[in-house]
Design a protein around this motif. Sequence first.
Motif, PDB file in Angstrom:
ATOM      1  N   LEU A 155       0.960  -1.329   0.170  1.00 43.80           N
ATOM      2  CA  LEU A 155       0.068   0.019  -0.189  1.00 43.80           C
ATOM      3  C   LEU A 155       0.767   1.065  -0.002  1.00 43.80           C
ATOM      4  O   LEU A 155       1.681   1.281   0.826  1.00 43.80           O
ATOM      5  CB  LEU A 155      -0.939  -0.140   1.397  1.00 43.80           C
ATOM      6  N   GLU A 158      -2.024   5.434  -2.001  1.00 40.35           N
ATOM      7  CA  GLU A 158      -3.534   5.024  -2.348  1.00 40.35           C
ATOM      8  C   GLU A 158      -4.665   6.006  -2.926  1.00 40.35           C
ATOM      9  O   GLU A 158      -5.228   5.583  -3.744  1.00 40.35           O
ATOM     10  CB  GLU A 158      -4.200   4.626  -0.910  1.00 40.35           C
ATOM     11  N   GLY A 162      -5.455   3.510  -5.660  1.00 41.29           N
ATOM     12  CA  GLY A 162      -6.575   2.654  -5.110  1.00 41.29           C
ATOM     13  C   GLY A 162      -6.033   2.409  -3.699  1.00 41.29           C
ATOM     14  O   GLY A 162      -5.045   2.259  -3.345  1.00 41.29           O
ATOM     15  N   ASN A 163      -7.295   1.762  -2.829  1.00 42.37           N
ATOM     16  CA  ASN A 163      -6.867   1.482  -1.414  1.00 42.37           C
ATOM     17  C   ASN A 163      -6.640   0.498  -1.153  1.00 42.37           C
ATOM     18  O   ASN A 163      -6.623  -0.240  -0.073  1.00 42.37           O
ATOM     19  CB  ASN A 163      -8.188   2.006  -0.659  1.00 42.37           C
ATOM     20  N   SER A 164      -6.739  -0.765  -2.094  1.00 39.08           N
ATOM     21  CA  SER A 164      -6.635  -2.299  -1.663  1.00 39.08           C
ATOM     22  C   SER A 164      -5.265  -2.671  -2.344  1.00 39.08           C
ATOM     23  O   SER A 164      -5.063  -2.184  -3.319  1.00 39.08           O
ATOM     24  CB  SER A 164      -7.819  -2.803  -2.153  1.00 39.08           C
ATOM     25  N   LEU A 165      -4.806  -3.720  -2.082  1.00 42.64           N
ATOM     26  CA  LEU A 165      -3.622  -4.374  -2.788  1.00 42.64           C
ATOM     27  C   LEU A 165      -4.071  -4.783  -3.971  1.00 42.64           C
ATOM     28  O   LEU A 165      -3.191  -4.594  -5.142  1.00 42.64           O
ATOM     29  CB  LEU A 165      -3.035  -5.508  -1.795  1.00 42.64           C
ATOM     30  N   THR A 166      -5.141  -5.376  -4.347  1.00 46.85           N
ATOM     31  CA  THR A 166      -5.676  -6.038  -5.624  1.00 46.85           C
ATOM     32  C   THR A 166      -5.505  -4.726  -6.608  1.00 46.85           C
ATOM     33  O   THR A 166      -5.355  -4.908  -7.906  1.00 46.85           O
ATOM     34  CB  THR A 166      -7.006  -6.613  -5.520  1.00 46.85           C
ATOM     35  N   GLN A 167      -6.360  -3.482  -6.100  1.00 51.97           N
ATOM     36  CA  GLN A 167      -6.224  -2.122  -7.130  1.00 51.97           C
ATOM     37  C   GLN A 167      -5.097  -2.100  -7.607  1.00 51.97           C
ATOM     38  O   GLN A 167      -4.596  -1.580  -8.643  1.00 51.97           O
ATOM     39  CB  GLN A 167      -7.029  -1.077  -6.384  1.00 51.97           C
ATOM     40  N   ASP A 189       1.962 -11.115  -1.707  1.00 53.66           N
ATOM     41  CA  ASP A 189       0.830 -11.759  -1.234  1.00 53.66           C
ATOM     42  C   ASP A 189      -0.048 -12.343  -2.202  1.00 53.66           C
ATOM     43  O   ASP A 189      -0.128 -12.085  -3.556  1.00 53.66           O
ATOM     44  CB  ASP A 189      -0.015 -10.652  -0.560  1.00 53.66           C
ATOM     45  N   GLU A 191      -3.225 -12.487  -2.856  1.00 52.95           N
ATOM     46  CA  GLU A 191      -3.948 -11.834  -4.026  1.00 52.95           C
ATOM     47  C   GLU A 191      -3.303 -10.984  -5.095  1.00 52.95           C
ATOM     48  O   GLU A 191      -3.927 -10.644  -6.061  1.00 52.95           O
ATOM     49  CB  GLU A 191      -4.947 -10.933  -2.998  1.00 52.95           C
ATOM     50  N   ILE A 192      -2.394 -10.648  -4.455  1.00 55.19           N
ATOM     51  CA  ILE A 192      -1.409  -9.704  -5.792  1.00 55.19           C
ATOM     52  C   ILE A 192      -0.989 -10.582  -6.882  1.00 55.19           C
ATOM     53  O   ILE A 192      -1.196 -10.428  -8.081  1.00 55.19           O
ATOM     54  CB  ILE A 192      -0.014  -9.173  -5.064  1.00 55.19           C
TER      55      ILE A 192
END
Length: 416
Positions: A155, A158, A162-167, A189, A191-192
Motif C-alpha cells: 500500500l 492510495e 487505489g485503497n486495496s492491494l488488488t487495485q 501476497d 491476492e497480488i
Amino acid sequence: MPIDLSLGRVTQLLTVLGNPQKFWKCIHVAGTNGKGSVCSYLSHILESSNISTGRFTSPHLFYPNDSININNRPISRARYDYEFRKVKELNERELIGATEFELLTCTAFYVFAQFEIEVAIVEVGLGGRLDATNVIPGFDGEWGVLVSAITKIGLDHESLLGNSLTQIAKEKAGIIKESVPCVIDGSNDTEILRVVKDVALQNKCKLFETFPRRAAVFDQQVPLLGEFQKSNLAVALKVADILRSKFNYRITEQAITNGVRNTKWPGRLQKLTATIRKHRLDLIVDGAHNGQAAIELSKYLDTLRTLESPLTFVIAVTEGKTLTPMLAPLIKKQDFVTVTTFSSVEGMPWIKAMDCEILAREIRKFTSNVTVQEHLEGALINAAQFSQSPTVPLIVCGSLYLAADVLKFVEKTSIP
C-alpha cells in the motif's frame, strides 16, 4: 505541475523529439518497494557484461541528473540542464503541458538515444499502467521492452492507485506487454499474484515467479543490507537469465558475480558515519516511507535490539503519508525519537515535509520519548544525546528525501 497520470502528453512530446525510445531496448521495472535496487543490480550486471546501459530511476537522491545514468554514472549536471531545458522548451512551444516527471522521462529517453546505449533499465515512477514510462511497447525485433519485472507490491499512493492491494496490483501489472516475459517477486501476497497472473494470461505473457533462495549463492557478496535484498536480487537474476536465454545476450556467471558485488544503491539500509563537532556518530540511513518498507526495516533493526533496549530514531515524513502502517512496525515504547524535516526537493516543489508537531503527535501513540528539532544537524545532535548505547547506530528513516539530506550532510562534514 503535480502528479497527473496519463500517457497522451508524454507520447506527444516524444513524437516531437523524434521518438528517441525507438533507438534502444528496454527492461521495465515496477513495484512499491525494491524496484530501484533491482534496477541497480541489473545495470551493474549488464555493465560487467560490456553491454552499454542506461538507467532511469526516480526520484533523484541528490540532484536531478542522478536520475539518468549511463553505465552506472550520472550524466553531468551541465548536460542534464542543457537537455532538460531543450525538452522543456519544446513542450512549451508545442503547448503540450507535460508534467515535471514527463519532462524528466522524455529527457532520459532522449539522452539514452544520444549516448547510443543498447539497453535501458527504466523504473516506473508511480503505479505502472498510466505512468509516463509505460509508453514503450513490447519488443518488436528492433526496439521495445524485452522483459518486464514487478517487485514487492504494498500500500502506497492510495489516493492515486487505489485503497486495496488488488487495485494497486492491477495498476502495477499495467506494464505487462503482450508476449513479453515478465518476472514477479513470488513473495508477494497471494491476492497480488492472482491479479498479476490474470493480467499476464490476458496478454499471453509468460510469467516467472522468483524466491529469495535463488539469490542464496550470493549471500556473502551482496553489498546491500537486509533480508529483503535476496528477493530483489532474485528478480534481477531471473531477468538476466531471460536476457541470456531468450535474447542471446552474453552474460556470464562471472559477469553476474562481478555486477552483484559492485552494486550500489545509496540511502537504503546504508551504514554511515557522520562527524558533528568533531564527534563521530554512527548512522543507519534508510528511505523507508511506507508500511511494507517499514516492516522490512524493522526486521533488520530487530537484530540490533537486545531485550528491552531502546533504539534512537531521527524521522521525517512526506506530507500526506499514512503514518500508522509506517510507524507501528518500527517504534517501540522504550525508543527515543527526534522528529525533523527535510529540505525542499529540486524539481518537485509539491513535495513537502510533514509538520513536525503533527508527526510528533502521531509518534507519541507509540512512545512518549519524542522531541522535535526541525534542523537536521540539531536533530542528529539531539538524538545522539538520547542514544543509550555507543555501539548501536542512530536510525534515520521515514523519507528518501531525509536520507538524501543526511548523505549530503555526511559528505559535507566528513573529515579527509
